[in-house]
Design a protein around this motif. Sequence first.
Motif, short mmCIF file in Angstrom:
data_model
loop_
_atom_site.label_atom_id
_atom_site.label_comp_id
_atom_site.label_asym_id
_atom_site.label_seq_id
_atom_site.Cartn_x
_atom_site.Cartn_y
_atom_site.Cartn_z
N ARG A 65 3.59 1.56 -8.99
CA ARG A 65 3.52 0.67 -7.83
C ARG A 65 4.28 1.27 -6.64
N LEU A 66 5.46 1.81 -6.90
CA LEU A 66 6.25 2.41 -5.83
C LEU A 66 5.52 3.59 -5.21
N ARG A 67 4.96 4.44 -6.05
CA ARG A 67 4.23 5.61 -5.54
C ARG A 67 2.99 5.18 -4.75
N GLY A 68 2.34 4.11 -5.19
CA GLY A 68 1.20 3.60 -4.45
C GLY A 68 1.59 3.11 -3.07
N TRP A 69 2.74 2.41 -2.97
CA TRP A 69 3.22 1.95 -1.67
C TRP A 69 3.59 3.12 -0.77
N LEU A 70 4.21 4.14 -1.34
CA LEU A 70 4.55 5.31 -0.53
C LEU A 70 3.30 5.98 0.03
N ALA A 71 2.28 6.14 -0.81
CA ALA A 71 1.04 6.76 -0.35
C ALA A 71 0.37 5.91 0.73
N ALA A 72 0.30 4.59 0.51
CA ALA A 72 -0.36 3.70 1.48
C ALA A 72 0.38 3.70 2.81
N LEU A 73 1.70 3.65 2.77
CA LEU A 73 2.48 3.63 4.01
C LEU A 73 2.39 4.96 4.76
N MET A 74 2.28 6.06 4.03
CA MET A 74 2.11 7.35 4.69
C MET A 74 0.77 7.41 5.42
N LEU A 75 -0.29 6.92 4.77
CA LEU A 75 -1.60 6.89 5.44
C LEU A 75 -1.57 5.95 6.64
N LEU A 76 -0.87 4.82 6.50
CA LEU A 76 -0.74 3.88 7.60
C LEU A 76 -0.03 4.53 8.79
N PHE A 208 -2.64 -0.55 -1.66
CA PHE A 208 -3.88 -0.36 -0.91
C PHE A 208 -4.68 -1.67 -0.86
N ILE A 209 -4.78 -2.35 -2.00
CA ILE A 209 -5.57 -3.58 -2.05
C ILE A 209 -4.92 -4.67 -1.21
N LEU A 210 -3.59 -4.78 -1.27
CA LEU A 210 -2.90 -5.81 -0.49
C LEU A 210 -3.03 -5.56 1.01
N LEU A 211 -2.82 -4.32 1.44
CA LEU A 211 -2.92 -4.01 2.87
C LEU A 211 -4.35 -4.18 3.37
N GLY A 251 -11.93 -20.30 0.65
CA GLY A 251 -10.70 -19.90 -0.02
C GLY A 251 -10.87 -19.68 -1.51
N LYS A 252 -12.09 -19.77 -2.00
CA LYS A 252 -12.34 -19.62 -3.43
C LYS A 252 -12.28 -18.15 -3.85
N GLY A 253 -11.83 -17.91 -5.07
CA GLY A 253 -11.91 -16.58 -5.66
C GLY A 253 -10.97 -15.58 -5.02
N SER A 254 -11.19 -14.33 -5.38
CA SER A 254 -10.31 -13.25 -4.93
C SER A 254 -10.93 -12.39 -3.84
N LEU A 255 -12.16 -12.69 -3.43
CA LEU A 255 -12.83 -11.85 -2.44
C LEU A 255 -12.24 -12.06 -1.06
N SER A 256 -11.85 -10.96 -0.41
CA SER A 256 -11.28 -11.06 0.94
C SER A 256 -12.31 -11.51 1.97
N GLN A 257 -13.59 -11.29 1.69
CA GLN A 257 -14.64 -11.66 2.64
C GLN A 257 -15.21 -13.04 2.38
N ALA A 258 -14.51 -13.87 1.57
CA ALA A 258 -15.07 -15.15 1.12
C ALA A 258 -15.41 -16.08 2.28
N ARG A 259 -14.63 -16.07 3.37
CA ARG A 259 -14.93 -16.96 4.49
C ARG A 259 -16.31 -16.67 5.09
N ALA A 260 -16.62 -15.39 5.23
CA ALA A 260 -17.93 -15.02 5.78
C ALA A 260 -19.04 -15.36 4.80
#
Length: 328
Positions: A65-76, A208-211, A251-260
Amino acid sequence: MLLFDGLTAEILILLIAALAVDGYAGGLRWPAALSTAHPGRLAERAARWFDDRLNRAARSPASLRLRGWLAALMLLAIALLTGGALQILAGAHGLGWAVALVLMVMLLTVRQPYDRASAARQALQGGNLDAARIAVDPLTDRDIYKMDAHSVARTAVEAAAERFVTGVAAPVLWAALFGLPGLLVQGVLLRAAGTVRRPDRALYGQAFILLAAIVTRPAAWLAGILFCIAAIAVPTAKPMAALKMMLRDGGKGSLSQARALAAMAGALDFSLAGPRHYAQRSIEEPWIGSGRARLLPDDIRRALMLFAIGCVVSAGLLAGLVVLILRI
């Protein structure tokens, strides 16, 4: 307000132009040199480079998880610095605006999902299920060979709504708010998140998924509102039902695009999302909407009308903002 003052109207005008260019010629192939330098492809290559070096099975969950955050923040950080440099160039030199327009066209996706969904509709109308499956394959990571004709039609409709969020609403929203840095950040995060392997999403890919969700969820609200407005101009569509369903099921489910998805389902009286079948597993998602789930080729046509008019509405809203800014 933009991150860089004094460029708001210009950025909005370029966004309108980019929507028009990609809507007209988005199906054309980029020259090889530009294709190699496409920000989305560069983000995917960088994300895979980090993945190969940091995402090792022998490491502990906390370390992954830490390495994933480091990679994501570097790309950001890279996306922010690059976008800021390009915006400064645009403000200092006329050529910079041409670069900005090319970048916007690269990161907007209007024509490609429309053409793919339309090809699936034509194949289904002709009774060619295999061709319809192949047409929707680039629009989804689900197992297309488990789909019947109704599933293909529903996948095409869902993909149109989801790609409207990530390919139209998100670039427009973040570029309008933060200029080229915002545009580049959302594009890089969404493409990088798409490279995360499904079993890694709770470990290395968590960041990556959270951002990506942080970028996508506000855009899904914007897309849902645009669909509600667009439904006024689509025959048999119901704008108030779209708004009601967006608020009820968005607001149902886990899909980020659920509103659309919910707005499209309400407008056209569909049921979307639901269980999803992948090559090695199935995911149980709740149904969004209270209409038909067994969609037909003509339902794809209606969804694409909503998609196209939603793009026109977004351009109209941008134009209204330009007029408002220039009068202030």
